[in-house]
Design a protein around this motif. Structure first.
Motif, PDB file in Angstrom:
ATOM      1  N   GLY A  62       0.813  -1.215   0.000  1.00  0.00           N
ATOM      2  CA  GLY A  62       0.000   0.000   0.000  1.00  0.00           C
ATOM      3  C   GLY A  62       0.845   1.263   0.000  1.00  0.00           C
ATOM      4  N   LEU A  63       0.567   2.149   0.923  1.00  0.00           N
ATOM      5  CA  LEU A  63       1.245   3.441   0.984  1.00  0.00           C
ATOM      6  C   LEU A  63       2.730   3.299   1.285  1.00  0.00           C
ATOM      7  CD1 LEU A  63       0.779   6.477   0.736  1.00  0.00           C
ATOM      8  CD2 LEU A  63       0.204   6.543   3.167  1.00  0.00           C
ATOM      9  N   GLU A  83       7.222   1.900  -2.024  1.00  0.00           N
ATOM     10  CA  GLU A  83       7.875   3.044  -2.664  1.00  0.00           C
ATOM     11  C   GLU A  83       7.649   3.076  -4.171  1.00  0.00           C
ATOM     12  OE1 GLU A  83      12.191   2.926  -3.000  1.00  0.00           O
ATOM     13  OE2 GLU A  83      12.170   0.817  -2.425  1.00  0.00           O
ATOM     14  N   TRP A  84       7.394   1.907  -4.786  1.00  0.00           N
ATOM     15  CA  TRP A  84       7.211   1.874  -6.233  1.00  0.00           C
ATOM     16  C   TRP A  84       5.858   2.447  -6.650  1.00  0.00           C
ATOM     17  CZ3 TRP A  84      11.622   1.688  -8.306  1.00  0.00           C
ATOM     18  CH2 TRP A  84      12.659   0.967  -7.723  1.00  0.00           C
ATOM     19  N   ARG A  85       4.895   2.441  -5.741  1.00  0.00           N
ATOM     20  CA  ARG A  85       3.642   3.161  -6.011  1.00  0.00           C
ATOM     21  C   ARG A  85       3.939   4.653  -6.178  1.00  0.00           C
ATOM     22  NH1 ARG A  85      -1.895   1.735  -2.964  1.00  0.00           N
ATOM     23  NH2 ARG A  85      -1.975  -0.528  -3.209  1.00  0.00           N
ATOM     24  N   ILE A  86       4.696   5.194  -5.234  1.00  0.00           N
ATOM     25  CA  ILE A  86       5.013   6.619  -5.250  1.00  0.00           C
ATOM     26  C   ILE A  86       5.821   6.973  -6.491  1.00  0.00           C
ATOM     27  CG2 ILE A  86       6.078   8.498  -3.944  1.00  0.00           C
ATOM     28  CD1 ILE A  86       3.705   7.123  -2.524  1.00  0.00           C
ATOM     29  N   SER A 101      -8.189   7.469  -0.040  1.00  0.00           N
ATOM     30  CA  SER A 101      -8.397   6.199   0.648  1.00  0.00           C
ATOM     31  C   SER A 101      -7.086   5.787   1.291  1.00  0.00           C
ATOM     32  CB  SER A 101      -8.882   5.129  -0.323  1.00  0.00           C
ATOM     33  OG  SER A 101      -9.002   3.891   0.339  1.00  0.00           O
ATOM     34  N   GLY A 102      -6.217   5.140   0.511  1.00  0.00           N
ATOM     35  CA  GLY A 102      -4.912   4.759   1.033  1.00  0.00           C
ATOM     36  C   GLY A 102      -3.962   5.931   1.155  1.00  0.00           C
ATOM     37  N   GLY A 103      -4.055   6.868   0.219  1.00  0.00           N
ATOM     38  CA  GLY A 103      -3.248   8.077   0.302  1.00  0.00           C
ATOM     39  C   GLY A 103      -2.080   8.151  -0.658  1.00  0.00           C
ATOM     40  N   VAL A 104      -2.011   7.231  -1.641  1.00  0.00           N
ATOM     41  CA  VAL A 104      -0.870   7.238  -2.552  1.00  0.00           C
ATOM     42  C   VAL A 104      -0.826   8.513  -3.395  1.00  0.00           C
ATOM     43  CG1 VAL A 104      -2.062   5.968  -4.393  1.00  0.00           C
ATOM     44  CG2 VAL A 104       0.424   5.876  -4.241  1.00  0.00           C
ATOM     45  N   LYS A 164      -7.358   1.423   7.580  1.00  0.00           N
ATOM     46  CA  LYS A 164      -6.096   0.882   8.080  1.00  0.00           C
ATOM     47  C   LYS A 164      -4.887   1.406   7.319  1.00  0.00           C
ATOM     48  CE  LYS A 164      -8.374  -3.116  10.026  1.00  0.00           C
ATOM     49  NZ  LYS A 164      -8.389  -4.561  10.278  1.00  0.00           N
ATOM     50  N   THR A 165      -5.083   2.519   6.615  1.00  0.00           N
ATOM     51  CA  THR A 165      -3.951   3.179   5.987  1.00  0.00           C
ATOM     52  C   THR A 165      -3.168   3.938   7.058  1.00  0.00           C
ATOM     53  OG1 THR A 165      -3.257   4.613   4.163  1.00  0.00           O
ATOM     54  CG2 THR A 165      -5.194   5.303   5.421  1.00  0.00           C
ATOM     55  N   ASN A 166      -2.102   4.601   6.661  1.00  0.00           N
ATOM     56  CA  ASN A 166      -1.275   5.355   7.607  1.00  0.00           C
ATOM     57  C   ASN A 166      -1.930   6.716   7.864  1.00  0.00           C
ATOM     58  OD1 ASN A 166       0.733   6.708   9.045  1.00  0.00           O
ATOM     59  ND2 ASN A 166       2.377   5.706   7.930  1.00  0.00           N
ATOM     60  N   ILE A 167      -2.929   6.713   8.732  1.00  0.00           N
ATOM     61  CA  ILE A 167      -3.683   7.945   9.002  1.00  0.00           C
ATOM     62  C   ILE A 167      -2.814   9.034   9.626  1.00  0.00           C
ATOM     63  CG2 ILE A 167      -5.586   8.922  10.364  1.00  0.00           C
ATOM     64  CD1 ILE A 167      -7.183   6.409   9.749  1.00  0.00           C
TER      65      ILE A 167
END
Length: 320
Positions: free
Chosen positions: A141-142, A145-148, A169-172, A229-232
């Motif tokens: 998820g967030l 690093e490859w998402r970013i 949602s996840g925040g990417v 459950k993302t990094n709020i």
């Protein structure tokens, strides 16, 4: 109106419709879906197509486990099918209907359909990896690093702007905007994010309120925004550091905004994009946006009817 193709997306400036719709100039629209009118052609109709290629190329040591309630699952399903890569997808059972891609699916992909909500799928995915650590690795998820870096390819090509609007949602998306500003040494835009009421876990946390009970997620239309459950804390930090805001949008507000804005796209947009559009209207109404501020509204998904063709084979779906 000027339309600039940027990779799989299109960047629309000086649109008379957009300016009249929002009652404001200096508003540009970034279209990351499958919108033929504007030449935007994300292969699964979502900006999540940017996050899959680098992840699957660089993360090969173990089979990745991806958990999603919609767009992420479809994007990974597509890319893994094209590459014939092993992949496990975990999603709530209600999201199975939307898991259709534009190419025949590869049997290298295994799908777990979980009875319950998004958070139940997240729990199952963690248990699956914990029981089989030698075989599986969580996609992350967030924290991936490859998402970013995947979205950096898009965001670094945008002109400088002051405010970025996106449902979260996840925040990417906002995390990638933050990292892009840092890498390119540009000013960090204000992050104006939004969620769907009454289940808005990030909004609740930012306001210092208790996260709503999971069953309330059934009441929202934009179910892809129901990740509690993302990094709020990290998202809260991004909002704070960018002098941003987060808005709560009701089903009625998102439906009204979605329907009206689809006259511009001439195709359907995601429920989450209805949340985004409604948040722009709310921000302007509240006086949160100055006349001279340059705004980017990210329409992160739509045009799905053109790309949703092939569902998974029955034998590759495991119902839990």
């Amino acid at each position: 109106m000027t339309v600039q193709r940027i990779l799989m997306s299109s960047f629309v400036e000086n649109s008379p419709f957009v300016e009249e719709f929002f009652g404001r100039k200096n508003i540009s629209v970034l279209l990351s879906g499958f919108f033929e009118k504007f030449g935007a052609k994300c292969p699964t109709g979502s900006f999540k197509d940017y996050i899959t290629g680098l992840t699957l190329y660089f993360r090969r040591k173990k089979e990745l486990v991806v958990v999603s309630a919609g767009n992420v699952a479809r994007a990974f399903f597509y890319k893994a099918s094209v590459l014939k890569r092993p992949l496990t997808i975990v999603l709530p059972e209600y999201a199975l209907e939307g898991l259709k891609i534009s190419v025949p699916p590869s049997k290298t992909v295994t799908i777990y359909a979980i009875k319950g909500e998004y958070n139940d799928a997240i729990d199952f995915s963690r248990e699956l990896v914990a029981k089989n650590p030698e075989k599986y690795e969580h996609e992350g998820g967030l924290s991936n690093e490859w998402r970013i870096k995947g979205l950096y390819r898009l965001f670094r090509r945008l002109p400088q702007f002051d405010i970025y609007f996106q449902a979260v949602s996840g925040g990417v998306g906002p995390m990638s905007i933050y990292e892009t500003a840092k890498a390119t040494k540009k000013s960090l835009p204000k992050l104006f994010l939004s969620q769907n009421l009454p289940y808005a876990p990030v909004l609740s946390a930012v306001q210092g309120e208790k996260v709503p009970e999971p069953e309330i997620a059934e009441k929202i239309l934009a179910k892809v925004l129901s990740n509690a459950k993302t990094n709020i804390p990290l998202l809260s930090k991004l909002i704070r550091e960018s002098n941003g805001k987060i808005y709560g949008i009701t089903n009625e507000e998102l439906l009204s905004a979605k329907k009206a804005f689809e006259e511009f796209t001439e195709d359907e947009i995601d429920y989450s994009c209805g949340v985004t559009v409604a948040s722009v209207l709310k921000a302007i109404k509240n006086g949160d946006v100055k006349e001279n501020e340059k705004i980017v509204v990210h329409i992160t998904g739509g045009g799905y009817s053109k790309v949703k063709k092939y569902p998974p084979y029955e034998e590759q779906v495991i119902h839990i």
